[in-house]
Design a protein around this motif. Structure first.
Motif, PDB file in Angstrom:
ATOM      1  N   ILE A  28       1.780  11.519  -8.329  1.00 18.40           N
ATOM      2  CA  ILE A  28       2.158  10.734  -6.821  1.00 18.40           C
ATOM      3  C   ILE A  28       0.893  10.196  -6.316  1.00 18.40           C
ATOM      4  O   ILE A  28       0.573   9.152  -6.066  1.00 18.40           O
ATOM      5  N   PHE A  29      -0.075  11.488  -6.181  1.00 13.52           N
ATOM      6  CA  PHE A  29      -1.337  11.008  -5.574  1.00 13.52           C
ATOM      7  C   PHE A  29      -2.170   9.814  -6.229  1.00 13.52           C
ATOM      8  O   PHE A  29      -2.706   9.035  -5.497  1.00 13.52           O
ATOM      9  N   LYS A  30      -2.237  10.081  -7.376  1.00 15.50           N
ATOM     10  CA  LYS A  30      -3.053   9.057  -8.325  1.00 15.50           C
ATOM     11  C   LYS A  30      -2.348   7.787  -8.206  1.00 15.50           C
ATOM     12  O   LYS A  30      -3.173   6.521  -7.637  1.00 15.50           O
ATOM     13  N   VAL A  44       1.819   2.600  -0.875  1.00 17.13           N
ATOM     14  CA  VAL A  44       1.218   3.626  -0.169  1.00 17.13           C
ATOM     15  C   VAL A  44       2.116   4.360   0.547  1.00 17.13           C
ATOM     16  O   VAL A  44       2.261   5.576   0.506  1.00 17.13           O
ATOM     17  N   ILE A  45       2.952   4.021   1.366  1.00 16.23           N
ATOM     18  CA  ILE A  45       3.587   4.523   2.602  1.00 16.23           C
ATOM     19  C   ILE A  45       4.733   5.131   1.697  1.00 16.23           C
ATOM     20  O   ILE A  45       5.233   6.387   1.923  1.00 16.23           O
ATOM     21  N   GLU A  46       5.322   4.678   0.707  1.00 16.17           N
ATOM     22  CA  GLU A  46       6.426   5.227  -0.127  1.00 16.17           C
ATOM     23  C   GLU A  46       5.969   6.661  -0.960  1.00 16.17           C
ATOM     24  O   GLU A  46       6.692   7.471  -1.068  1.00 16.17           O
ATOM     25  N   ASN A  49       5.273   9.345   1.536  1.00 18.11           N
ATOM     26  CA  ASN A  49       6.544   9.979   1.834  1.00 18.11           C
ATOM     27  C   ASN A  49       7.407  10.852   0.773  1.00 18.11           C
ATOM     28  O   ASN A  49       7.714  11.840   0.941  1.00 18.11           O
ATOM     29  N   LEU A  50       7.052  10.126  -0.499  1.00 14.96           N
ATOM     30  CA  LEU A  50       7.301  11.146  -1.755  1.00 14.96           C
ATOM     31  C   LEU A  50       6.910  12.417  -1.789  1.00 14.96           C
ATOM     32  O   LEU A  50       7.583  13.391  -1.905  1.00 14.96           O
TER      33      LEU A  50
END
Length: 129
Positions: A28-30, A44-46, A49-50
């Motif tokens: 997710i971070f990648k 980026v925001i999604e 938040n995930l």
């Protein structure tokens, strides 16, 4: 999770999660970093938040907040920039250098937000004095 037996005894149990959760947080971070590099603010925001919803204790979360603040800043979203930077300062221990960098960006975002909320005088007033 907790289960209360008919005897009143409380049993704590947890669900087994397949795979390494830090590895999934890493994915997710990648993805978040890629979206930030591509200028995809909403992506980026999604992703942030995930990560927050599924892995709030992840070691990636402070960096995810910082990248979300960066993305929000590039998109002109000063209030969101302030929100993310403030969460970093309020919730995470950082080195003195990192702390100063985040606080400096936070002050700049506050200044931009204040400037955008100020009413400018109208010097083109057609009224005669």
């Amino acid at each position: 999770e907790f289960k209360i037996l008919s005897s009143g005894e409380v049993i704590r149990y947890s669900f087994t999660v397949e795979g390494d959760t830090e590895e999934r947080a890493d994915d997710i971070f990648k993805n978040l970093k890629t979206k930030n590099g591509e200028g995809e603010f909403q992506g980026v925001i999604e992703s942030m938040n995930l990560l927050k919803r599924n892995y709030p204790e992840s070691r990636y979360f402070p960096d995810a907040l910082y990248l979300a603040a960066d993305s929000a800043e590039k998109n002109g979203e000063n209030k969101l920039t302030i929100k993310y930077l403030k969460k970093i300062v309020d919730n995470f221990k950082m080195s003195e250098e990192a702390n100063e960098m985040v606080i400096e960006r936070l002050f700049k975002a506050f200044a931009r937000n204040s400037e955008s909320n100020c009413k400018r005088p109208n010097y083109n007033d057609s009224r005669k004095h």
